[in-house]
Structure formats: structure tokens, C-alpha cells
Design a protein around this motif. Structure first.
Motif, mmCIF file in Angstrom:
data_model
loop_
_atom_site.group_PDB
_atom_site.id
_atom_site.type_symbol
_atom_site.label_atom_id
_atom_site.label_comp_id
_atom_site.label_asym_id
_atom_site.label_seq_id
_atom_site.Cartn_x
_atom_site.Cartn_y
_atom_site.Cartn_z
ATOM 1 N N GLY A 1 33.710 45.188 38.552
ATOM 2 C CA GLY A 1 34.543 44.795 37.431
ATOM 3 C C GLY A 1 35.720 43.922 37.793
ATOM 4 N N LYS A 2 35.909 43.649 39.089
ATOM 5 C CA LYS A 2 37.081 42.882 39.543
ATOM 6 C C LYS A 2 36.791 41.379 39.558
ATOM 7 N N LYS A 3 37.873 40.589 39.513
ATOM 8 C CA LYS A 3 37.779 39.139 39.608
ATOM 9 C C LYS A 3 37.782 38.737 41.078
ATOM 10 N N VAL A 4 36.726 38.028 41.476
ATOM 11 C CA VAL A 4 36.594 37.608 42.868
ATOM 12 C C VAL A 4 36.418 36.095 42.912
ATOM 13 N N ALA A 5 37.316 35.402 43.617
ATOM 14 C CA ALA A 5 37.252 33.945 43.719
ATOM 15 C C ALA A 5 36.439 33.533 44.938
ATOM 16 N N LYS B 1 25.217 43.790 47.785
ATOM 17 C CA LYS B 1 23.886 44.376 47.856
ATOM 18 C C LYS B 1 23.880 45.616 48.738
ATOM 19 N N GLN B 2 24.588 45.557 49.857
ATOM 20 C CA GLN B 2 24.647 46.709 50.746
ATOM 21 C C GLN B 2 25.260 47.916 50.057
ATOM 22 N N ALA B 3 26.184 47.653 49.135
ATOM 23 C CA ALA B 3 26.853 48.742 48.426
ATOM 24 C C ALA B 3 26.118 49.142 47.153
ATOM 25 N N GLY B 4 24.959 48.539 46.923
ATOM 26 C CA GLY B 4 24.190 48.890 45.735
ATOM 27 C C GLY B 4 24.676 48.217 44.474
ATOM 28 N N LEU B 5 25.440 47.138 44.619
ATOM 29 C CA LEU B 5 25.938 46.395 43.458
ATOM 30 C C LEU B 5 25.199 45.075 43.328
ATOM 31 N N SER B 6 25.271 44.476 42.145
ATOM 32 C CA SER B 6 24.655 43.173 41.920
ATOM 33 C C SER B 6 25.756 42.167 41.597
ATOM 34 N N PRO B 7 25.443 40.868 41.614
ATOM 35 C CA PRO B 7 26.442 39.854 41.263
ATOM 36 C C PRO B 7 27.041 40.080 39.877
ATOM 37 N N LYS B 8 26.279 40.690 38.984
ATOM 38 C CA LYS B 8 26.768 40.925 37.631
ATOM 39 C C LYS B 8 27.836 42.019 37.571
ATOM 40 N N ASP B 9 27.979 42.768 38.662
ATOM 41 C CA ASP B 9 28.959 43.853 38.689
ATOM 42 C C ASP B 9 30.382 43.372 38.934
ATOM 43 N N ILE B 10 30.551 42.070 39.285
ATOM 44 C CA ILE B 10 31.887 41.517 39.484
ATOM 45 C C ILE B 10 32.097 40.337 38.544
ATOM 46 N N GLN B 11 33.335 39.903 38.421
ATOM 47 C CA GLN B 11 33.665 38.708 37.646
ATOM 48 C C GLN B 11 33.901 37.581 38.648
ATOM 49 N N LEU B 12 32.883 36.769 38.895
ATOM 50 C CA LEU B 12 33.032 35.679 39.854
ATOM 51 C C LEU B 12 33.883 34.565 39.255
ATOM 52 N N GLY C 1 47.948 36.055 42.669
ATOM 53 C CA GLY C 1 47.659 37.247 41.885
ATOM 54 C C GLY C 1 46.736 37.014 40.714
ATOM 55 N N LYS C 2 46.041 35.882 40.698
ATOM 56 C CA LYS C 2 45.164 35.567 39.573
ATOM 57 C C LYS C 2 43.789 36.220 39.709
ATOM 58 N N VAL C 3 43.438 36.620 40.921
ATOM 59 C CA VAL C 3 42.180 37.300 41.165
ATOM 60 C C VAL C 3 42.429 38.504 42.059
ATOM 61 N N ASP C 4 41.468 39.377 42.120
ATOM 62 C CA ASP C 4 41.617 40.610 42.902
ATOM 63 C C ASP C 4 41.125 40.477 44.335
ATOM 64 N N ALA C 5 40.261 39.519 44.566
ATOM 65 C CA ALA C 5 39.688 39.338 45.902
ATOM 66 C C ALA C 5 39.246 37.897 46.050
ATOM 67 N N THR C 6 38.998 37.504 47.296
ATOM 68 C CA THR C 6 38.541 36.148 47.537
ATOM 69 C C THR C 6 37.646 36.113 48.769
ATOM 70 N N ALA C 7 36.678 35.217 48.740
ATOM 71 C CA ALA C 7 35.788 35.009 49.877
ATOM 72 C C ALA C 7 36.134 33.664 50.489
ATOM 73 N N VAL C 8 36.692 33.669 51.690
ATOM 74 C CA VAL C 8 37.187 32.445 52.322
ATOM 75 C C VAL C 8 36.895 32.436 53.814
ATOM 76 N N PHE C 9 37.023 31.254 54.409
ATOM 77 C CA PHE C 9 36.838 31.108 55.845
ATOM 78 C C PHE C 9 38.127 30.582 56.476
ATOM 79 N N ALA C 10 38.274 30.789 57.778
ATOM 80 C CA ALA C 10 39.449 30.329 58.511
ATOM 81 C C ALA C 10 39.496 28.805 58.507
ATOM 82 N N PRO C 11 40.692 28.182 58.326
ATOM 83 C CA PRO C 11 42.008 28.798 58.355
ATOM 84 C C PRO C 11 42.525 29.288 57.009
ATOM 85 N N PHE C 12 41.736 29.218 55.953
ATOM 86 C CA PHE C 12 42.210 29.661 54.644
ATOM 87 C C PHE C 12 42.446 31.173 54.607
#
Length: 349
Positions: free
Chosen positions: A145-149, A165-176, A191-202
Motif C-alpha cells: 500500500g506504500k508509495k515507492v519511487a 515476490k520473495q515476500a509473497g507480494l505482487s506489483p499491484k500491492d504497492i503504489q509505484l 517525503g513525497k514517497v515512502d520508499a525508493t529503488a536507486v543505485f549509487a551514487p543516488f
């Protein structure tokens, strides 16, 4: 970090970089441009080599500034790309001759009809691709249910999907929230999203948010993400001597870095837009491959340490999820002759 594509992480399903927080990371606003320090940049017939923000590719900046290309008698027009995906499309369009990109992205390009050749392994990601979360999120299940950038179509996007997938969730379970990697990190810090997927140096900037932390990273999937020097087949066939000189320059750069670590770190940190101390934190998250490790990676095998095996597994997954109608012919994807030639030369010297 490609550092970086969608598809490299697709394989993981089968096998079980700074920005504004008060300051701006140059990597987020420097437009795609030819590097300015170069006689080689203005030389007719120069190799047009692209790279973008990823620790495994910053050594190219050292190669240029220390005139290692010139020492290997090759003119190189080193091009910095603000956006990694732009570098891939530019290579596919033939507007550059070679690019720094992931194995997964390269397989994806071939699936789309591109004709590319991998001639060198730069590195494996061993932690510099991260899912970073705000305070209060302590497990992958907490992402529901969280916003993930994330930047759609990048490896970090699929690292996220892997974790789900490892946690038993699907892409629909988050707000991408689809955002370019730099903007994704900025949105997280704001603070606009709850999580983010990034690579170094970001990752450095994202982790400056109070209470933020790494939830999981590419360290959890060793050997699955590889980064490469990729050329168009036409360029390789017409200019094997130039390809060899660029490969030789890469290994000469690694020797320079080993012998002049502080100077090299300073150059790479400046290109990354972070302090030297911050840059040093990336060391354990990216494994730069030696010549011996390159030779081994190009050999056939039955695990992810073999590039041929990894590429085939990625190809299978692309077809399985409908991203490719058929599995592409990967029989000519890898060309180890340049790495082998350097190894032979090094052995004799």
C-alpha cells in the motif's frame, strides 16, 4: 549503478546514484555532453564511448583524465549521459559506438532487434543497488500500500519486484511512482514517497533522510547483476583494433587506480558529485572484475557466474513475461577475443 535495467533483475526471479537535499549532485543536472578535456573528442574517427552514473563506470573518467586512452593510441570521445536509459537508446540508434550498460539491458535490446556485442565485464553489483525506505518500514511486507519511487525499466525497478515476490507480494500491492532515478531519490528525501529503488551514487542522497535505511540490496543476490562495455556489431567488425585499445585502456586504468587510489578516488568522486569519503563507501557495493575474472566470466557454465548462462536465463524470462515474442539469438553476443588478447599480452610483459 546502471546502472540500469529492468531485465538484469528479471533473471533473479528465476534463480532465487547526488541529488538535492540542500545541494545538487552534478550527476543529476549535467546534460548529455561530450567531455570537455580531450584532444581525442575533436579527433575524426574517435571512438564514441558512453557512460553514466554508476561506480563500475566512473573509472572511465580516470582513463580520460590520466590520458590512458592516448597512451594506448586510441582517440576516444567520452560521452557522459545524465540518463542511463538514454545512453542505451543512443547506442541502439548507432549514435555512439560503445556504451557502459548491464547485461540485462543488452539482452533486452537484442530482443528488440538491436545487434550488439559485449567485449568486457566492468563489474558486478554487490550492494550498490538498493531499496531504501523511510522510518517505520521494517520489512518488505510493510511496503504493501506504500508509495515507492523507481525508474521504470531499470534494474532497480526489478530489484524491487524481486523483493516483493520473495515476500509473497505482487506489483499491484504497492503504489509505484515512476520517476527518473535522480528524481526518485529527491522525491523520497522530500517525503513525497515512502520508499525508493536507486543505485549509487543516488543512494547517498536518499540515505540522508532522517530515519531512512536500506531494506534490501543487490548484495542479497550475488552475481546476478553484471555491467559491461557493449559495442555495436558494426563497430566491432570494422574497428577491432580500436576495440582492443579501449579494452587495454580499461585494464591499464585499473592498474592506475590500484597504484594511485587517493588520486583516482578524487577523480571518480568529483564525477559522481559526492565527497571522496562518500565515494569510498561504494567500494564494497561494486566488485570490479580483474582480467582473470573476466576470462572466467566469458566461459560457458551452469550458474550466474557464466555470462552465457545468465543471458540465456534472462532471455527465457523475457519471453515468459511477454516482453519478447521469441528468445533472441545470443550465440554471437559475447566476444572474448579482446580480453583474451590483453591477458596474453599481460602474461608476456
Amino acid at each position: 549503478m546502471k546502472h540500469r535495467s529492468f531485465l538484469t533483475y528479471c533473471i533473479l526471479f528465476l534463480i532465487t546514484l547526488s541529488l538535492a537535499v540542500g545541494c545538487v549532485n552534478p550527476a543529476t543536472y549535467i546534460k548529455t555532453t561530450t567531455e570537455t578535456d580531450t584532444t581525442s573528442s575533436s579527433t575524426a574517427g574517435a571512438v564514441r564511448l558512453g557512460f553514466s552514473a554508476w561506480p563500475g563506470w566512473f573509472p572511465w573518467q580516470v582513463t580520460q583524465e590520466q590520458k590512458i586512452f592516448e597512451a594506448n593510441k586510441v582517440a576516444v570521445d567520452l560521452k557522459w549521459f545524465d540518463g542511463y536509459l538514454e545512453s542505451i537508446s543512443t547506442l541502439t540508434a548507432g549514435q555512439i559506438d560503445a556504451n557502459s550498460q548491464t547485461l540485462g539491458d543488452t539482452v533486452n535490446s537484442i530482443s528488440g532487434g538491436a545487434d550488439k556485442v559485449i567485449v568486457l565485464v566492468n563489474d558486478y553489483s554487490t550492494g550498490n543497488d538498493k531499496i531504501i525506505v523511510r522510518e517505520g518500514i521494517n520489512s518488505i511486507a510493510d511496503l504493501k500500500g506504500k508509495k515507492v519511487a523507481a525508474e521504470e525499466g531499470t534494474v532497480d525497478h526489478f530489484l524491487l519486484l524481486l523483493g516483493l515476490k520473495q515476500a509473497g507480494l505482487s506489483p499491484k500491492d504497492i503504489q509505484l511512482v515512476p520517476l527518473e532515478t535522480g528524481k526518485a531519490a529527491a522525491a523520497f528525501v522530500a517525503g513525497k514517497v515512502d520508499a525508493t529503488a536507486v543505485f549509487a551514487p543516488f543512494t547517498t542522497q536518499a540515505l540522508k533522510l532522517s530515519g531512512s535505511k536500506e531494506l534490501f540490496s543487490s548484495r542479497d543476490f550475488p552475481g546476478a547483476i553484471s555491467d559491461h562495455l557493449v559495442c555495436t556489431r558494426k563497430f566491432v567488425e570494422q574497428n577491432p583494433d580500436k576495440v582492443q585499445a579501449v579494452v587495454n585502456s580499461w585494464f591499464a586504468t585499473l592498474d592506475f587506480i590500484q597504484a594511485n587510489q587517493e588520486q583516482a578516488y578524487s577523480i571518480m568522486a568529483q564525477r559522481a558529485g559526492v565527497s571522496v569519503e562518500e565515494y569510498k563507501q561504494y567500494a564494497n557495493g561494486t566488485k570490479i572484475l580483474t582480467i582473470e575474472e573476466n576470462l572466467k566470466a566469458f566461459q560457458p557454465g551452469n550458474d550466474m557466474n557464466s555470462l552465457q548462462f545468465a543471458a540465456q536465463e534472462m532471455s527465457k524470462f523475457l519471453k515468459e513475461v511477454g516482453l519478447a515474442k521469441t528468445q533472441p539469438d545470443l550465440s554471437k553476443l559475447f566476444d572474448a577475443r579482446f580480453v583474451k588478447a590483453y591477458a596474453e599480452k599481460a602474461k608476456k610483459s
